[in-house]
Design a protein around this motif. Sequence first.
Motif, mmCIF file in Angstrom:
data_model
loop_
_atom_site.group_PDB
_atom_site.id
_atom_site.type_symbol
_atom_site.label_atom_id
_atom_site.label_comp_id
_atom_site.label_asym_id
_atom_site.label_seq_id
_atom_site.Cartn_x
_atom_site.Cartn_y
_atom_site.Cartn_z
ATOM 1 N N HIS A 107 18.045 -28.045 16.830
ATOM 2 C CA HIS A 107 19.338 -27.386 16.662
ATOM 3 C C HIS A 107 20.413 -28.053 17.507
ATOM 4 C CE1 HIS A 107 17.236 -23.442 15.297
ATOM 5 N NE2 HIS A 107 17.589 -24.173 14.269
ATOM 6 N N VAL A 108 20.061 -28.373 18.742
ATOM 7 C CA VAL A 108 21.034 -29.002 19.643
ATOM 8 C C VAL A 108 21.389 -30.403 19.147
ATOM 9 C CG1 VAL A 108 21.401 -29.854 21.982
ATOM 10 C CG2 VAL A 108 20.285 -27.640 21.628
ATOM 11 N N SER A 109 20.402 -31.164 18.689
ATOM 12 C CA SER A 109 20.678 -32.514 18.192
ATOM 13 C C SER A 109 21.538 -32.462 16.931
ATOM 14 C CB SER A 109 19.361 -33.245 17.908
ATOM 15 O OG SER A 109 18.595 -32.561 16.933
ATOM 16 N N TYR A 110 21.283 -31.457 16.064
ATOM 17 C CA TYR A 110 22.143 -31.303 14.868
ATOM 18 C C TYR A 110 23.562 -30.954 15.276
ATOM 19 C CZ TYR A 110 24.411 -28.914 11.013
ATOM 20 O OH TYR A 110 25.327 -28.509 10.068
ATOM 21 N N TRP A 111 23.710 -30.120 16.293
ATOM 22 C CA TRP A 111 25.036 -29.740 16.780
ATOM 23 C C TRP A 111 25.789 -30.971 17.287
ATOM 24 C CZ3 TRP A 111 26.191 -28.067 22.303
ATOM 25 C CH2 TRP A 111 27.510 -27.621 22.413
ATOM 26 N N ILE A 112 25.099 -31.822 18.038
ATOM 27 C CA ILE A 112 25.730 -33.040 18.549
ATOM 28 C C ILE A 112 26.131 -33.960 17.398
ATOM 29 C CG2 ILE A 112 25.337 -35.132 19.917
ATOM 30 C CD1 ILE A 112 23.469 -33.461 21.691
ATOM 31 N N LEU A 113 25.226 -34.117 16.415
ATOM 32 C CA LEU A 113 25.533 -34.952 15.250
ATOM 33 C C LEU A 113 26.700 -34.380 14.469
ATOM 34 C CD1 LEU A 113 24.688 -37.388 13.517
ATOM 35 C CD2 LEU A 113 23.144 -35.864 12.279
ATOM 36 N N ARG A 114 26.790 -33.074 14.371
ATOM 37 C CA ARG A 114 27.894 -32.433 13.656
ATOM 38 C C ARG A 114 29.220 -32.670 14.373
ATOM 39 N NH1 ARG A 114 28.830 -28.160 9.980
ATOM 40 N NH2 ARG A 114 30.517 -26.761 10.595
ATOM 41 N N ILE A 115 29.185 -32.625 15.699
ATOM 42 C CA ILE A 115 30.411 -32.901 16.460
ATOM 43 C C ILE A 115 30.878 -34.333 16.225
ATOM 44 C CG2 ILE A 115 31.330 -33.166 18.795
ATOM 45 C CD1 ILE A 115 29.538 -30.850 19.659
ATOM 46 N N LEU A 116 29.932 -35.280 16.186
ATOM 47 C CA LEU A 116 30.286 -36.699 16.041
ATOM 48 C C LEU A 116 30.772 -37.046 14.641
ATOM 49 C CD1 LEU A 116 27.330 -38.313 18.037
ATOM 50 C CD2 LEU A 116 29.685 -37.950 18.813
#
Length: 387
Positions: free
Chosen positions: A142-151
């Motif tokens: 979930h956290v990695s998806y959140w970071i990818l979504r921000i980028l």
Amino acid sequence: MADNTAINGKDKGDDRFRIIQWLFMWVACPLVPVKGSRLYDMYCVLLVACSYLTQVFVVMGILKNLHDVSYIMEAVRPLLSMCSVIWMHFFISFKKQGVRELLSILKNFTWSDVADTNTKAGWISRIQIIAYRANITLIVSHVSYWILRILTNNSTLFFNTWIPFGQKSNLSYVFILIIQLVTNWFCSLAFCGTLSLYSVMVIACCIQLEKIQTALLDMKQREEEPESVMKDRLAQCVRHHQKVLRFMSVLEDTFYLVILGPFIFVAVGLCFAAFTVMTMGKYSEVYQALLIILVLLAELQIFCWFGNELTEQSGLVREAAWKSDWAGSPVSHQRSINVLMTVSEEFTLTAGKIFPVSRRTMLKVLNETYSYFLFLLSFVKKSSEDM
């Protein structure tokens, strides 16, 4: 001190299920009594409230953006996954007394080789370890998806949602982000906790059914052994079987509503996620879709595979009774075996008392998912041609 007394404010319970108890304690659904704690009560209220608010906000966001197909697709995928998890959590909480009764019945069963992970009994501890690690993996995902979504999307939120107090307010974004963080924590715990609880309960029941089969196949009158000894062994086997039948009845009553929701949401959720992967949207969307597909398939596989295993093991009791050394035994013994065979029908867990939980049902769900997927593809293709 007794095993069931409260220790540090919490019922110690059965140490064989400590990881499952830990998962449910942190998902605001303690399986063993917890002494009153205002801080824990506040945590439970906050956790559940955030999870339900997230669903409401996502639905409101969809209703406000019905003209934007991309927005809807990106919001529906996590919404369906959350609905499946929250459904399971709601009905586990509603049937919590049934879960406690199952744990109580298990304490009266005999166990062996629980520490040996190569045996079926050993899977009880192995499944809990897998559930604990899966919970950590889901949170990291979930956290990695959140970071990818921000980028890639220039969005600071986990998924599309309605934002109260105006979209330009930083306070609104912080409020929604905190709610979504709490919801991700809740969903990871509830998902891993419910599936591990179901798996362990079914495996524990299968172990007892195998013990009954072994006892029946080994039941024969030895030389110079009084007839009463064989009669006592059969009576003990029948009593054991009655306890297992009671356990299976409580298992069905506890989980039939819990299982129904995932079967409803899995087919639709897989359809939307597969469509995203096939149409190759943004990298963050494809990553999210693949994660959802993996989670939903695991959910469907676990429910159906273990349910099918329980059905097979329950049917093998009758076969073991038939293969036991009853020929030439006293008439009373033969009658008892006949009664045992009569009551040893195949037991089938159901989803909502509607359809059986089995591998065949899993294939039907996957076939329905494929049909929905083809319909969605044709609908989108036709809509693009009309524009």
